[in-house]
Write a protein that holds these residues in place. Structure first.
Motif, short mmCIF file in Angstrom:
data_model
loop_
_atom_site.label_atom_id
_atom_site.label_comp_id
_atom_site.label_asym_id
_atom_site.label_seq_id
_atom_site.Cartn_x
_atom_site.Cartn_y
_atom_site.Cartn_z
N HIS A 38 -128.94 15.54 -2.52
CA HIS A 38 -128.53 15.44 -0.87
C HIS A 38 -129.76 15.55 -0.24
O HIS A 38 -129.13 15.46 1.21
N GLY A 211 -127.53 15.56 4.10
CA GLY A 211 -128.36 16.21 3.58
C GLY A 211 -129.86 15.86 3.99
O GLY A 211 -130.19 17.32 4.10
N PRO A 217 -124.98 21.37 0.36
CA PRO A 217 -124.09 20.20 -0.19
C PRO A 217 -123.08 20.53 0.57
O PRO A 217 -122.52 18.49 1.07
N VAL A 255 -123.20 15.43 -6.49
CA VAL A 255 -124.73 16.46 -6.10
C VAL A 255 -124.68 17.11 -7.35
O VAL A 255 -126.08 17.36 -8.43
#
Length: 332
Positions: A38, A211, A217, A255
């Protein structure tokens, strides 16, 4: 009289005297830390606070342009082929043709997202795929192998459930072999690109855009899930909740596995099987119903499948040591 060299200075080659200063030794640059998925918008060191905003505007504008171009080409082709005009003033292509037109419009969002990464954020488009800078095809295949039996079983159970509206499946009619084969071919060709495009837009661009500003995240995962559900329209509260859960699960997998492969595999399988079944039912591809119209029982089955898929994929990622951070970064 002899001169004793300084313990830290080598003797001068001509006079045997020490150097006035120690020789210069350049300090090696400190390597930038690896980045999680991210945060890959920072991978080139060219990030500025306004770049994610500019890229998002480019994605939105490019999506509108792409959809208008597909519509324009459809109208020109319809005029050449003398297709009938519907009540809305557009050429009528039938359920299969109009569904294919919608899938193609969504599929073409992927190059728009790639261009936004290149032009607005000055980074390689491959950073949208994974921390490896590309789509990891072997990992994608493993994810699809895990998801195939789960999605198939989930869809089979849903087909056996009575619908919340009480309609059941008694009204289903066979589409006929020609329409089924044509619809199935259209689904098999376009759905993988359409599903991947949605992942690149929501779990790719939006997650990395947020991000770029936020380290956590979760701040990047949660907003895209809500936007993903809203993009499918409002049907039932159960259907909206199911889409939010899908978005959260796909975001977490992105992620935690360092790329879009797990999310793309799940999305492609889900859409392929669901629309493949619809191709066999007369008029089903022309229906306006989406996942947003799901009832409570179907949502319960789907959420159980999503949780099972996520748990299996995360276990498999740990076993195969799937990279979750970039191997190197030019700047952070």
């Amino acid at each position: 009289m002899t001169t004793t060299p300084h313990p830290h200075h080598p003797p001068h080659p001509a006079y045997g005297a020490p150097w006035p200063h120690p020789p210069y030794e350049p300090v090696p640059p400190v390597p930038a830390p690896p980045l999680p998925y991210h945060r890959l918008a920072l991978s080139t060191g060219r990030h500025r606070w306004w770049r994610p905003l500019a890229g998002t505007c480019l994605v939105l504008g490019g999506t509108v342009v792409v959809m208008l171009l597909v519509l324009l080409v459809s109208e020109i082709a319809g005029a050449v082929l003398d297709r009938p005009v519907g009540k809305d003033g557009f050429r009528v292509w039938g359920g299969i043709g109009e569904t294919g037109q919608g899938l193609l419009s969504l599929a073409l969002v992927t190059p728009v997202v790639f261009l936004a990464a290149r032009w607005a954020q000055r980074r390689p488009a491959g950073t949208l795929s994974s921390v490896a800078g590309r789509l990891r095809w072997r990992w994608l295949g493993r994810c699809m192998a895990v998801g195939l039996p789960l999605v198939t079983a989930s869809l089979g159970v849903m087909l056996l459930l009575p619908e919340a509206s009480g309609g059941g499946s008694d009204g289903m009619e066979w589409a006929g072999m020609p329409d089924f084969l044509l619809g199935l071919a259209m689904v098999c060709v376009l759905v993988p690109f359409q599903a991947a495009a949605e992942e690149y837009a929501f779990r790719g661009w939006l997650v990395q855009a947020v991000g770029a500003w936020c380290r956590s995240p979760w701040v990047a995962v949660l907003p895209q899930a809500l936007l993903f559900a809203a993009a499918h329209g409002w049907g039932t509260p159960w259907g909206f909740a199911d889409l939010v859960v899908f978005g959260v699960v796909a975001g977490v997998l992105t992620v935690r596995t360092g790329g879009l492969e797990a999310a793309i595999g799940l999305h492609v399988l889900n859409n392929l099987l669901a629309m493949g079944v619809s191709a066999a039912i007369a008029g089903a591809l022309a229906s306006d119903e989406t996942a947003a119209d799901m009832d409570g029982l179907s949502v319960a089955v789907d959420v159980a499948m999503l949780c099972g898929y996520a748990a299996t994929v995360l276990w498999l990622a740990g076993r195969h040591r799937i990279a979750t951070v970039s191997p190197k970064a030019a700047g952070a």
